[in-house]
Design an enzyme around this catalytic site. Sequence first.
Site, PDB file in Angstrom:
ATOM      1  N   GLU A 106       2.418  -5.508  -3.159  1.00 20.17           N
ATOM      2  CA  GLU A 106       2.622  -4.565  -4.248  1.00 20.17           C
ATOM      3  C   GLU A 106       3.327  -5.258  -5.426  1.00 20.17           C
ATOM      4  O   GLU A 106       4.132  -6.161  -5.230  1.00 20.17           O
ATOM      5  CB  GLU A 106       3.484  -3.411  -3.732  1.00 20.17           C
ATOM      6  CG  GLU A 106       3.679  -2.262  -4.705  1.00 20.17           C
ATOM      7  CD  GLU A 106       4.502  -1.116  -4.114  1.00 20.17           C
ATOM      8  OE1 GLU A 106       4.389   0.003  -4.617  1.00 20.17           O
ATOM      9  OE2 GLU A 106       5.246  -1.362  -3.126  1.00 20.17           O
TER      10      GLU A 106
ATOM     11  N   CYS B  91       2.048   0.806   0.044  1.00 14.46           N
ATOM     12  CA  CYS B  91       3.454   0.979   0.395  1.00 14.46           C
ATOM     13  C   CYS B  91       3.791   2.350   0.996  1.00 14.46           C
ATOM     14  O   CYS B  91       3.506   2.614   2.144  1.00 14.46           O
ATOM     15  CB  CYS B  91       4.319   0.671  -0.826  1.00 14.46           C
ATOM     16  SG  CYS B  91       6.053   0.282  -0.434  1.00 14.46           S
TER      17      CYS B  91
ATOM     18  N   LYS C  62      -1.982   4.671  -6.399  1.00 16.25           N
ATOM     19  CA  LYS C  62      -1.080   5.113  -5.334  1.00 16.25           C
ATOM     20  C   LYS C  62      -0.830   6.619  -5.415  1.00 16.25           C
ATOM     21  O   LYS C  62      -0.447   7.153  -6.454  1.00 16.25           O
ATOM     22  CB  LYS C  62       0.235   4.345  -5.459  1.00 16.25           C
ATOM     23  CG  LYS C  62       1.258   4.603  -4.359  1.00 16.25           C
ATOM     24  CD  LYS C  62       2.492   3.733  -4.614  1.00 16.25           C
ATOM     25  CE  LYS C  62       3.563   3.908  -3.563  1.00 16.25           C
ATOM     26  NZ  LYS C  62       4.742   3.068  -3.863  1.00 16.25           N
TER      27      LYS C  62
END
Length: 340
Positions: free
Chosen positions: A75, A206, A165
């Site tokens: 990330e 994540c 995301k």
Amino acid sequence: QLSFSLSLIVNILFTTSLIVGVVFASSAPIETMGPTRIAVSQLCSLPSKAHNYALITRLASEASSKNASMLFLPEVCSFMPSSSNETLENAEPYPDAPYLPGPGEEKAYPTLSFFSSLAASKKLWISAGSVHESSKTQGPDGKARVYNTGLLFDPTGTLRGKYRKVHLFSIDTPAVRLSEAKTTLPGDSLHVVGGTPMGSLGMAICYDLRFPYLSSSLRSSGATTLIYPSAFTVPTGVKAWETLLRARAIETQCFIVASAQVGEHWKGGRRSYGHSLVVGPDGSVLADAGGYDSVVEGDVEDTKKDLNLYVDVGGEVSVHRERNEILQVERHTREDVANN
């Protein structure tokens, strides 16, 4: 690239009444994944694109020389911001996939062009972890926002996958204070990219790791490998990182590739947990790059930074997905709650 809206999943939960048996039946074609070598990077990215570009180029060159077919980056690999202002100031636009940047587009899409050129020159698939994508949409406070966006390039340099995301991280403790929503907007769709050396890749980032419905949805859409490029904080990493990754592998029967940031990104500043992992479909850890093993102050040793972890996925693996599941959905009315 296969994409689908999260609203389809949410509608299942909100269009049922009381207790309903909902049958999910899905069948994906057999996908054969032959032996391949992958390179999983573990970086300590800095608030400097020039530094990070040079580091990523070195690791891509090494991966190519060691006959890896894919390189997985963590990330925010191209820029680790040290403030909210840096996040906003260094965000860039990214077109939708598929897209192959042409000559002269370096100014319009600098980071996209960098990764595209690198993938083509090294003949690698590159998962570019995530980058900050500029947005014209403002947040609830009227201020500018970005997207935390995952990118996937094939060996021709074509952008094959783009994922924003969905789940934004927030933590407020004496040791760590971080709210991604202050600078970032959530995405609203999921993406599976087929035809890679690791089969069909389900893209996540994540904090998405904590939400099993997301990984199950990717699996139902044919994913054979799930990717979780990350920059986990040290306290949350110590508590949950490996446990969550192994759980996602076991429940989906997918390979998991989780490239991670590690170490102290600037003196006295943000620290990332590390432990880039590759997990097999049975939950076994196939490789671990190391990192923090407890919540301690200071930095990790340099030997755990800026490296590639090489994993040979040996043998021919054929995956055929067929599911027939019953989901019991329960919805209580106010009267039900009062009576219970």
